[in-house]
Design an enzyme around this catalytic site. Structure first.
Site, PDB file in Angstrom:
ATOM      1  N   GLU A 284      37.078  41.502  47.901  1.00  0.00           N
ATOM      2  CA  GLU A 284      38.349  41.688  47.202  1.00  0.00           C
ATOM      3  C   GLU A 284      38.347  40.681  46.071  1.00  0.00           C
ATOM      4  O   GLU A 284      38.436  39.471  46.300  1.00  0.00           O
ATOM      5  CB  GLU A 284      39.519  41.476  48.165  1.00  0.00           C
TER       6      GLU A 284
ATOM      7  N   CYS B 184      45.681  38.189  42.931  1.00  0.00           N
ATOM      8  CA  CYS B 184      44.660  39.055  42.331  1.00  0.00           C
ATOM      9  C   CYS B 184      45.282  40.282  41.678  1.00  0.00           C
ATOM     10  O   CYS B 184      44.721  40.837  40.735  1.00  0.00           O
ATOM     11  CB  CYS B 184      43.641  39.479  43.381  1.00  0.00           C
TER      12      CYS B 184
END
Length: 506
Positions: free
Chosen positions: A262, A301
Protein backbone atom coordinates in the site's frame (compact mmCIF):
# COMPACT_ATOMS: atom_id res chain seq x y z
CA UNK A 1 6.34 15.37 28.01
CA UNK A 2 4.52 17.46 30.58
CA UNK A 3 2.96 14.89 32.90
CA UNK A 4 0.28 17.37 33.99
CA UNK A 5 -0.98 17.60 30.40
CA UNK A 6 -1.24 13.81 30.22
CA UNK A 7 -2.88 13.57 33.65
CA UNK A 8 -5.62 15.97 32.53
CA UNK A 9 -6.72 13.28 30.09
CA UNK A 10 -7.24 10.84 32.93
CA UNK A 11 -4.28 8.54 32.25
CA UNK A 12 -0.72 8.18 33.48
CA UNK A 13 2.32 8.50 31.24
CA UNK A 14 1.99 5.52 28.85
CA UNK A 15 5.74 5.29 28.25
CA UNK A 16 8.72 3.86 30.07
CA UNK A 17 12.18 5.33 29.71
CA UNK A 18 13.38 2.37 27.63
CA UNK A 19 11.91 -0.59 25.75
CA UNK A 20 13.18 -3.88 24.41
CA UNK A 21 12.08 -5.94 21.43
CA UNK A 22 9.03 -8.14 21.92
CA UNK A 23 10.11 -11.64 20.89
CA UNK A 24 8.56 -14.96 21.83
CA UNK A 25 6.23 -13.38 24.35
CA UNK A 26 9.08 -11.72 26.28
CA UNK A 27 10.93 -8.41 26.27
CA UNK A 28 14.35 -9.09 24.78
CA UNK A 29 17.26 -6.60 24.61
CA UNK A 30 18.79 -6.04 21.16
CA UNK A 31 21.65 -8.41 20.40
CA UNK A 32 24.01 -5.54 19.68
CA UNK A 33 23.06 -3.63 22.82
CA UNK A 34 22.24 -0.48 20.85
CA UNK A 35 19.23 1.80 21.32
CA UNK A 36 18.03 5.02 19.73
CA UNK A 37 15.97 7.88 21.10
CA UNK A 38 12.41 8.32 19.94
CA UNK A 39 11.36 11.95 19.62
CA UNK A 40 7.83 13.24 20.05
CA UNK A 41 6.77 15.61 17.27
CA UNK A 42 4.81 17.59 19.85
CA UNK A 43 7.94 19.22 21.29
CA UNK A 44 10.76 17.83 19.17
CA UNK A 45 12.28 16.25 22.28
CA UNK A 46 13.09 12.58 23.08
CA UNK A 47 10.61 10.72 25.28
CA UNK A 48 11.87 7.10 25.28
CA UNK A 49 14.55 4.76 23.94
CA UNK A 50 13.92 1.74 21.72
CA UNK A 51 16.16 -1.03 20.35
CA UNK A 52 18.28 -0.51 17.27
CA UNK A 53 17.85 -4.02 15.93
CA UNK A 54 19.85 -5.86 13.30
CA UNK A 55 20.08 -9.23 11.59
CA UNK A 56 20.49 -11.18 14.84
CA UNK A 57 17.32 -9.70 16.26
CA UNK A 58 15.40 -10.44 13.06
CA UNK A 59 16.63 -14.04 13.23
CA UNK A 60 15.60 -14.34 16.88
CA UNK A 61 12.11 -13.06 16.07
CA UNK A 62 11.84 -15.47 13.14
CA UNK A 63 12.99 -18.33 15.39
CA UNK A 64 10.19 -17.52 17.82
CA UNK A 65 7.59 -17.22 15.06
CA UNK A 66 8.60 -20.53 13.48
CA UNK A 67 8.50 -22.24 16.85
CA UNK A 68 4.91 -21.07 17.30
CA UNK A 69 3.54 -21.46 13.77
CA UNK A 70 2.51 -25.13 13.81
CA UNK A 71 0.45 -24.86 16.99
CA UNK A 72 -1.10 -21.55 15.97
CA UNK A 73 -2.06 -22.91 12.54
CA UNK A 74 -3.77 -25.87 14.25
CA UNK A 75 -5.65 -23.60 16.64
CA UNK A 76 -9.33 -23.75 15.75
CA UNK A 77 -10.92 -20.83 13.98
CA UNK A 78 -13.23 -20.49 16.97
CA UNK A 79 -10.34 -20.03 19.37
CA UNK A 80 -8.46 -17.67 17.04
CA UNK A 81 -11.63 -15.60 16.69
CA UNK A 82 -12.09 -15.58 20.45
CA UNK A 83 -8.53 -14.33 20.92
CA UNK A 84 -9.06 -11.54 18.37
CA UNK A 85 -12.24 -10.53 20.17
CA UNK A 86 -10.39 -10.49 23.49
CA UNK A 87 -7.71 -8.30 21.91
CA UNK A 88 -10.43 -5.90 20.75
CA UNK A 89 -11.94 -5.85 24.23
CA UNK A 90 -8.56 -5.17 25.83
CA UNK A 91 -7.81 -2.31 23.42
CA UNK A 92 -11.24 -0.84 24.08
CA UNK A 93 -10.68 -1.05 27.84
CA UNK A 94 -7.36 0.79 27.42
CA UNK A 95 -8.45 3.07 24.61
CA UNK A 96 -7.59 6.36 26.29
CA UNK A 97 -4.12 5.15 27.29
CA UNK A 98 -3.36 3.94 23.77
CA UNK A 99 -4.82 7.08 22.20
CA UNK A 100 -2.49 9.25 24.28
CA UNK A 101 0.46 6.98 23.48
CA UNK A 102 -0.29 7.30 19.76
CA UNK A 103 -0.52 11.09 19.94
CA UNK A 104 2.81 11.37 21.76
CA UNK A 105 4.50 9.02 19.30
CA UNK A 106 3.06 10.47 16.09
CA UNK A 107 1.99 14.04 16.89
CA UNK A 108 -1.62 13.67 15.77
CA UNK A 109 -4.44 15.17 17.85
CA UNK A 110 -5.74 13.01 20.67
CA UNK A 111 -9.28 13.72 19.55
CA UNK A 112 -8.49 11.78 16.33
CA UNK A 113 -6.78 8.88 18.06
CA UNK A 114 -9.67 8.69 20.53
CA UNK A 115 -12.50 9.03 18.02
CA UNK A 116 -11.01 7.31 14.97
CA UNK A 117 -7.69 5.44 15.13
CA UNK A 118 -8.31 3.29 18.21
CA UNK A 119 -12.04 2.63 17.69
CA UNK A 120 -11.21 1.53 14.14
CA UNK A 121 -8.50 -0.78 15.47
CA UNK A 122 -11.03 -2.34 17.84
CA UNK A 123 -13.52 -2.82 15.02
CA UNK A 124 -10.96 -4.37 12.66
CA UNK A 125 -10.04 -7.07 15.18
CA UNK A 126 -13.72 -7.84 15.74
CA UNK A 127 -14.43 -7.84 12.03
CA UNK A 128 -11.74 -10.39 11.20
CA UNK A 129 -12.79 -12.49 14.17
CA UNK A 130 -16.17 -12.71 12.48
CA UNK A 131 -14.69 -13.30 9.03
CA UNK A 132 -12.64 -16.31 10.06
CA UNK A 133 -15.62 -17.88 11.84
CA UNK A 134 -17.71 -17.47 8.69
CA UNK A 135 -15.06 -18.58 6.19
CA UNK A 136 -15.78 -21.85 4.42
CA UNK A 137 -13.84 -24.09 2.11
CA UNK A 138 -15.30 -25.68 -0.98
CA UNK A 139 -16.24 -29.03 -2.46
CA UNK A 140 -16.46 -29.79 -6.17
CA UNK A 141 -17.99 -33.01 -7.44
CA UNK A 142 -15.85 -34.10 -10.37
CA UNK A 143 -17.91 -37.22 -10.96
CA UNK A 144 -19.86 -39.71 -8.86
CA UNK A 145 -16.67 -41.12 -7.31
CA UNK A 146 -14.27 -38.13 -7.38
CA UNK A 147 -14.39 -35.09 -5.13
CA UNK A 148 -12.18 -31.98 -4.99
CA UNK A 149 -11.89 -30.51 -1.49
CA UNK A 150 -10.54 -26.98 -1.06
CA UNK A 151 -9.04 -25.86 2.25
CA UNK A 152 -7.73 -22.47 3.36
CA UNK A 153 -4.32 -22.85 4.99
CA UNK A 154 -2.10 -20.16 6.54
CA UNK A 155 1.08 -19.09 4.81
CA UNK A 156 3.11 -19.62 7.99
CA UNK A 157 5.38 -16.77 9.12
CA UNK A 158 4.84 -13.36 7.56
CA UNK A 159 6.79 -10.10 7.75
CA UNK A 160 5.00 -6.80 8.20
CA UNK A 161 6.52 -3.32 7.94
CA UNK A 162 4.36 -0.54 9.35
CA UNK A 163 4.31 3.17 8.37
CA UNK A 164 4.58 6.17 10.67
CA UNK A 165 1.35 7.97 9.78
CA UNK A 166 -1.08 5.58 11.54
CA UNK A 167 1.22 3.38 13.64
CA UNK A 168 -1.42 1.45 15.59
CA UNK A 169 -4.19 1.42 13.00
CA UNK A 170 -1.90 0.28 10.18
CA UNK A 171 -0.44 -2.40 12.45
CA UNK A 172 -4.00 -3.56 13.12
CA UNK A 173 -4.84 -3.59 9.40
CA UNK A 174 -2.06 -6.14 8.96
CA UNK A 175 -2.14 -8.04 12.23
CA UNK A 176 -5.87 -8.77 12.38
CA UNK A 177 -6.23 -10.65 9.06
CA UNK A 178 -2.83 -12.34 9.41
CA UNK A 179 -3.66 -13.70 12.86
CA UNK A 180 -7.20 -14.63 11.87
CA UNK A 181 -5.82 -16.62 8.95
CA UNK A 182 -3.51 -18.57 11.28
CA UNK A 183 -0.15 -16.93 10.58
CA UNK A 184 2.61 -15.88 12.95
CA UNK A 185 4.02 -12.39 12.50
CA UNK A 186 7.31 -10.54 12.74
CA UNK A 187 6.47 -6.84 12.65
CA UNK A 188 8.77 -3.85 12.28
CA UNK A 189 7.32 -0.42 13.01
CA UNK A 190 8.67 2.73 11.38
CA UNK A 191 11.71 4.15 13.13
CA UNK A 192 9.97 7.56 13.22
CA UNK A 193 7.12 6.15 15.37
CA UNK A 194 8.50 3.03 17.05
CA UNK A 195 6.94 3.24 20.49
CA UNK A 196 3.14 3.07 20.52
CA UNK A 197 3.12 -0.51 19.21
CA UNK A 198 5.24 -1.47 22.22
CA UNK A 199 2.61 -0.02 24.55
CA UNK A 200 0.04 -2.05 22.63
CA UNK A 201 2.04 -5.24 23.18
CA UNK A 202 2.21 -4.44 26.90
CA UNK A 203 -1.58 -4.26 26.84
CA UNK A 204 -2.42 -7.34 24.71
CA UNK A 205 0.70 -9.51 24.74
CA UNK A 206 -0.59 -11.99 27.33
CA UNK A 207 -3.62 -12.79 25.16
CA UNK A 208 -1.50 -14.43 22.45
CA UNK A 209 0.63 -17.58 22.60
CA UNK A 210 4.37 -16.72 22.74
CA UNK A 211 5.87 -16.20 19.31
CA UNK A 212 2.64 -15.55 17.45
CA UNK A 213 3.38 -11.80 17.29
CA UNK A 214 6.94 -10.49 17.51
CA UNK A 215 7.94 -6.82 17.29
CA UNK A 216 11.44 -5.65 16.43
CA UNK A 217 12.43 -2.00 16.23
CA UNK A 218 15.16 -0.43 14.17
CA UNK A 219 16.04 1.31 10.93
CA UNK A 220 15.09 0.25 7.43
CA UNK A 221 18.40 -1.01 6.12
CA UNK A 222 19.39 -2.59 9.43
CA UNK A 223 16.13 -4.32 10.37
CA UNK A 224 13.56 -3.83 7.61
CA UNK A 225 15.70 -5.13 4.77
CA UNK A 226 16.81 -8.30 6.62
CA UNK A 227 13.16 -9.02 7.41
CA UNK A 228 11.80 -8.37 3.91
CA UNK A 229 14.60 -10.32 2.22
CA UNK A 230 14.56 -13.28 4.61
CA UNK A 231 13.92 -16.70 3.02
CA UNK A 232 12.18 -17.66 6.26
CA UNK A 233 9.06 -15.56 5.69
CA UNK A 234 6.24 -16.59 3.37
CA UNK A 235 4.91 -13.09 2.67
CA UNK A 236 5.77 -9.47 3.27
CA UNK A 237 3.21 -6.69 3.74
CA UNK A 238 4.36 -3.08 3.53
CA UNK A 239 2.76 0.33 3.75
CA UNK A 240 4.87 3.34 2.85
CA UNK A 241 6.21 5.38 -0.03
CA UNK A 242 6.39 3.99 -3.56
CA UNK A 243 10.19 4.10 -3.86
CA UNK A 244 10.58 1.91 -0.77
CA UNK A 245 7.79 -0.35 -2.01
CA UNK A 246 9.82 -1.09 -5.13
CA UNK A 247 12.72 -2.21 -2.95
CA UNK A 248 10.46 -4.40 -0.81
CA UNK A 249 9.15 -6.04 -3.97
CA UNK A 250 12.70 -6.70 -5.17
CA UNK A 251 13.63 -8.29 -1.85
CA UNK A 252 10.54 -10.50 -1.90
CA UNK A 253 11.13 -11.53 -5.50
CA UNK A 254 14.43 -13.17 -4.53
CA UNK A 255 12.42 -15.68 -2.50
CA UNK A 256 9.35 -15.78 -4.75
CA UNK A 257 6.99 -14.77 -1.97
CA UNK A 258 3.83 -12.67 -2.32
CA UNK A 259 3.67 -9.03 -1.31
CA UNK A 260 0.95 -6.63 -0.29
CA UNK A 261 2.01 -3.06 -0.98
CA UNK A 262 0.00 0.00 0.00
CA UNK A 263 1.98 2.91 -1.39
CA UNK A 264 1.71 6.57 -2.32
CA UNK A 265 -1.12 8.64 -3.67
CA UNK A 266 -2.09 12.00 -5.11
CA UNK A 267 -5.83 11.79 -4.75
CA UNK A 268 -8.23 14.09 -6.63
CA UNK A 269 -11.20 15.55 -4.77
CA UNK A 270 -13.74 16.68 -7.37
CA UNK A 271 -16.51 19.20 -6.71
CA UNK A 272 -19.20 19.65 -9.36
CA UNK A 273 -21.23 22.84 -9.67
CA UNK A 274 -24.40 21.31 -8.24
CA UNK A 275 -22.84 21.13 -4.76
CA UNK A 276 -23.70 24.85 -4.62
CA UNK A 277 -27.28 24.36 -5.77
CA UNK A 278 -28.29 25.07 -2.18
CA UNK A 279 -26.56 26.36 0.93
CA UNK A 280 -27.62 23.36 2.96
CA UNK A 281 -26.26 20.44 4.99
CA UNK A 282 -24.93 18.76 1.85
CA UNK A 283 -22.90 21.82 0.89
CA UNK A 284 -21.58 22.05 4.44
CA UNK A 285 -20.53 18.41 4.18
CA UNK A 286 -18.76 19.17 0.89
CA UNK A 287 -16.83 22.01 2.53
CA UNK A 288 -15.71 19.61 5.24
CA UNK A 289 -14.71 17.22 2.45
CA UNK A 290 -12.47 19.91 0.97
CA UNK A 291 -10.83 20.54 4.35
CA UNK A 292 -10.10 16.83 4.76
CA UNK A 293 -6.67 17.44 3.22
CA UNK A 294 -5.61 18.52 6.71
CA UNK A 295 -6.81 15.38 8.49
CA UNK A 296 -3.92 13.66 10.27
CA UNK A 297 -1.79 16.66 9.23
CA UNK A 298 -2.14 15.53 5.61
CA UNK A 299 -0.08 12.44 6.41
CA UNK A 300 -2.48 10.05 4.72
CA UNK A 301 -1.74 8.06 1.56
CA UNK A 302 -5.20 8.99 0.30
CA UNK A 303 -4.93 12.65 1.31
CA UNK A 304 -7.22 14.63 -1.05
CA UNK A 305 -4.26 16.76 -2.06
CA UNK A 306 -5.65 17.78 -5.47
CA UNK A 307 -8.94 19.67 -5.38
CA UNK A 308 -10.76 20.03 -8.70
CA UNK A 309 -13.48 22.70 -8.65
CA UNK A 310 -15.89 23.22 -11.55
CA UNK A 311 -14.99 26.65 -12.90
CA UNK A 312 -18.58 27.96 -12.82
CA UNK A 313 -18.56 27.87 -8.99
CA UNK A 314 -14.84 28.35 -8.33
CA UNK A 315 -14.92 31.82 -6.75
CA UNK A 316 -17.98 31.22 -4.57
CA UNK A 317 -16.82 27.76 -3.52
CA UNK A 318 -13.29 28.85 -2.64
CA UNK A 319 -14.51 31.81 -0.59
CA UNK A 320 -16.37 29.41 1.68
CA UNK A 321 -13.72 26.69 1.54
CA UNK A 322 -10.95 29.04 2.66
CA UNK A 323 -13.07 30.15 5.60
CA UNK A 324 -13.48 26.50 6.53
CA UNK A 325 -9.71 25.96 6.39
CA UNK A 326 -9.09 29.11 8.44
CA UNK A 327 -11.29 27.66 11.19
CA UNK A 328 -9.05 24.60 11.60
CA UNK A 329 -7.56 24.85 15.07
CA UNK A 330 -3.90 23.89 15.35
CA UNK A 331 -2.36 23.40 18.76
CA UNK A 332 -1.20 20.94 21.39
CA UNK A 333 -2.06 17.42 20.21
CA UNK A 334 -3.08 16.44 23.75
CA UNK A 335 -5.62 19.27 23.89
CA UNK A 336 -8.97 17.68 23.01
CA UNK A 337 -9.96 20.82 21.10
CA UNK A 338 -7.00 20.64 18.73
CA UNK A 339 -7.96 19.72 15.16
CA UNK A 340 -4.50 19.46 13.56
CA UNK A 341 -1.31 18.52 15.36
CA UNK A 342 2.35 18.10 14.47
CA UNK A 343 4.03 16.40 11.52
CA UNK A 344 5.51 13.03 12.44
CA UNK A 345 9.19 13.95 12.16
CA UNK A 346 11.64 16.78 11.56
CA UNK A 347 12.51 15.18 8.23
CA UNK A 348 8.88 15.25 7.12
CA UNK A 349 8.52 18.84 8.30
CA UNK A 350 11.43 19.89 6.10
CA UNK A 351 10.04 17.95 3.12
CA UNK A 352 6.69 19.72 3.39
CA UNK A 353 8.30 23.15 3.71
CA UNK A 354 10.47 22.43 0.67
CA UNK A 355 7.36 21.62 -1.39
CA UNK A 356 5.66 24.80 -0.20
CA UNK A 357 8.72 26.71 -1.41
CA UNK A 358 8.63 24.76 -4.69
CA UNK A 359 4.98 25.64 -5.22
CA UNK A 360 5.75 29.33 -5.00
CA UNK A 361 8.70 28.95 -7.38
CA UNK A 362 6.45 27.11 -9.86
CA UNK A 363 4.10 30.08 -9.88
CA UNK A 364 1.31 28.61 -7.81
CA UNK A 365 -0.67 31.13 -5.76
CA UNK A 366 -0.64 30.49 -2.02
CA UNK A 367 -4.17 31.26 -0.84
CA UNK A 368 -3.60 30.52 2.85
CA UNK A 369 -0.94 29.06 5.13
CA UNK A 370 2.33 28.36 3.40
CA UNK A 371 4.65 28.32 6.39
CA UNK A 372 5.72 26.58 9.55
CA UNK A 373 3.59 27.34 12.58
CA UNK A 374 5.81 28.14 15.56
CA UNK A 375 3.72 27.62 18.68
CA UNK A 376 4.40 28.88 22.18
CA UNK A 377 6.29 27.37 25.09
CA UNK A 378 7.38 23.73 24.89
CA UNK A 379 5.66 23.43 21.53
CA UNK A 380 8.11 25.86 19.88
CA UNK A 381 10.38 22.96 18.96
CA UNK A 382 7.51 20.87 17.57
CA UNK A 383 6.90 20.11 13.92
CA UNK A 384 3.86 22.19 12.99
CA UNK A 385 2.77 23.39 9.52
CA UNK A 386 -0.14 25.70 8.81
CA UNK A 387 -2.84 24.19 6.55
CA UNK A 388 -1.88 25.40 3.10
CA UNK A 389 -3.95 25.93 -0.06
CA UNK A 390 -2.32 26.55 -3.45
CA UNK A 391 -4.02 27.48 -6.73
CA UNK A 392 -2.33 26.30 -9.90
CA UNK A 393 -2.54 23.66 -12.63
CA UNK A 394 -2.15 19.90 -12.74
CA UNK A 395 1.24 19.88 -14.50
CA UNK A 396 2.94 21.51 -11.51
CA UNK A 397 5.03 19.26 -9.29
CA UNK A 398 2.93 20.14 -6.26
CA UNK A 399 0.01 18.54 -8.12
CA UNK A 400 1.96 15.48 -9.26
CA UNK A 401 4.24 14.55 -6.36
CA UNK A 402 3.19 13.26 -2.96
CA UNK A 403 3.86 15.92 -0.31
CA UNK A 404 2.35 14.07 2.64
CA UNK A 405 1.45 17.17 4.57
CA UNK A 406 -1.47 19.59 5.10
CA UNK A 407 -1.18 21.00 1.58
CA UNK A 408 -3.86 20.97 -1.12
CA UNK A 409 -3.40 22.16 -4.69
CA UNK A 410 -6.54 23.53 -6.35
CA UNK A 411 -7.41 23.80 -10.03
CA UNK A 412 -10.56 24.11 -12.15
CA UNK A 413 -12.32 22.03 -14.80
CA UNK A 414 -15.00 22.86 -17.38
CA UNK A 415 -16.99 19.66 -17.59
CA UNK A 416 -17.14 16.01 -16.58
CA UNK A 417 -14.79 14.91 -19.34
CA UNK A 418 -12.07 17.35 -18.31
CA UNK A 419 -12.51 16.50 -14.64
CA UNK A 420 -11.93 12.83 -15.40
CA UNK A 421 -8.87 13.60 -17.54
CA UNK A 422 -7.28 15.71 -14.79
CA UNK A 423 -8.15 13.19 -12.10
CA UNK A 424 -6.46 10.35 -13.99
CA UNK A 425 -3.40 12.40 -15.00
CA UNK A 426 -1.22 11.02 -12.21
CA UNK A 427 1.15 8.14 -11.52
CA UNK A 428 -0.98 7.11 -8.57
CA UNK A 429 -4.39 5.59 -8.07
CA UNK A 430 -5.13 5.02 -4.41
CA UNK A 431 -8.12 7.21 -3.62
CA UNK A 432 -10.42 9.90 -4.98
CA UNK A 433 -13.46 11.91 -3.97
CA UNK A 434 -16.50 12.89 -6.03
CA UNK A 435 -19.02 15.47 -4.79
CA UNK A 436 -22.28 15.92 -6.70
CA UNK A 437 -26.04 15.79 -6.17
CA UNK A 438 -26.40 13.84 -9.45
CA UNK A 439 -26.37 10.10 -8.75
CA UNK A 440 -25.78 9.09 -12.38
CA UNK A 441 -22.81 11.44 -12.65
CA UNK A 442 -21.40 10.13 -9.38
CA UNK A 443 -21.59 6.59 -10.74
CA UNK A 444 -19.96 7.50 -14.06
CA UNK A 445 -17.13 9.33 -12.37
CA UNK A 446 -16.63 6.59 -9.81
CA UNK A 447 -16.25 3.99 -12.54
CA UNK A 448 -14.07 6.23 -14.69
CA UNK A 449 -11.54 7.32 -12.07
CA UNK A 450 -8.49 5.04 -11.98
CA UNK A 451 -8.27 4.53 -8.25
CA UNK A 452 -8.85 1.68 -5.85
CA UNK A 453 -11.30 3.63 -3.71
CA UNK A 454 -13.59 6.44 -4.82
CA UNK A 455 -15.38 8.15 -1.95
CA UNK A 456 -18.69 9.52 -3.19
CA UNK A 457 -20.10 12.47 -1.26
CA UNK A 458 -17.80 11.58 1.62
CA UNK A 459 -14.09 11.27 2.32
CA UNK A 460 -11.68 9.60 4.75
CA UNK A 461 -13.99 6.82 5.94
CA UNK A 462 -12.11 3.57 6.59
CA UNK A 463 -14.54 0.81 7.60
CA UNK A 464 -13.18 -2.68 8.12
CA UNK A 465 -15.51 -4.24 5.55
CA UNK A 466 -14.58 -2.00 2.58
CA UNK A 467 -11.63 -3.08 0.43
CA UNK A 468 -8.72 -0.64 0.33
CA UNK A 469 -5.83 -0.59 -2.14
CA UNK A 470 -4.33 1.09 -5.15
CA UNK A 471 -4.21 1.16 -8.91
CA UNK A 472 -1.05 2.04 -10.86
CA UNK A 473 1.92 2.96 -8.64
CA UNK A 474 -0.19 3.05 -5.48
CA UNK A 475 0.37 -0.59 -4.72
CA UNK A 476 -0.48 -4.25 -5.12
CA UNK A 477 -3.25 -6.14 -3.36
CA UNK A 478 -5.97 -5.00 -1.01
CA UNK A 479 -6.37 -4.46 2.72
CA UNK A 480 -9.51 -4.73 4.84
CA UNK A 481 -12.65 -6.63 3.77
CA UNK A 482 -12.87 -10.41 4.06
CA UNK A 483 -10.90 -10.73 0.80
CA UNK A 484 -7.85 -9.79 2.89
CA UNK A 485 -7.86 -13.32 4.30
CA UNK A 486 -6.93 -14.51 0.81
CA UNK A 487 -3.72 -12.49 1.02
CA UNK A 488 -2.67 -14.42 4.12
CA UNK A 489 -3.76 -17.90 3.07
CA UNK A 490 -3.05 -20.46 0.39
CA UNK A 491 -5.47 -22.98 -1.04
CA UNK A 492 -4.97 -26.70 -0.49
CA UNK A 493 -6.80 -28.97 -2.91
CA UNK A 494 -7.39 -32.59 -2.01
CA UNK A 495 -8.49 -34.45 -5.14
CA UNK A 496 -9.91 -37.71 -3.84
CA UNK A 497 -11.10 -40.76 -5.75
CA UNK A 498 -13.48 -43.07 -3.90
CA UNK A 499 -13.62 -45.51 -6.77
CA UNK A 500 -11.93 -48.92 -6.35
CA UNK A 501 -11.27 -49.11 -10.09
CA UNK A 502 -8.03 -48.23 -11.91
CA UNK A 503 -8.07 -45.66 -14.68
CA UNK A 504 -6.92 -48.27 -17.17
CA UNK A 505 -3.95 -46.44 -18.71
CA UNK A 506 -1.28 -48.90 -17.58
Amino acid sequence: MNMAEIAQLGVSNPYKQQYENYIGGAWVPPAGGEYFESTTPITGKPFTRVPRSGQQDVDAALDAAHAAKAAWARTSTTERANILNRIADRIEANLKLLAVAESIDNGKPVRETTAADLPLAVDHFRYFAGCIRAQEGGISEIDADTIAYHFHEPLGVVGQIIPWNFPLLMATWKLAPALAAGNCVVLKPAEQTPASILVLMEVIGDLLPPGVVNVINGFGLEAGKPLASSPRISKVAFTGETTTGRLIMQYASQNLIPVTLELGGKSPNIFFEDVLAADDAFFDKALEGFAMFALNQGEVCTCPSRALIQESIYDRFMERALKRVAAIRQGHPLDTGTMIGAQASAEQLEKILSYIDLGRKEGAQCLTGGERNVLDGDLAGGYYVKPTVFAGHNKMRIFQEEIFGPVVSVTTFKDEEEALAIANDTLYGLGAGVWTRDGARAFRMGRGIQAGRVWTNCYHAYPAHAAFGGYKQSGIGRENHRMMLDHYQQTKNLLVSYSPNALGFF
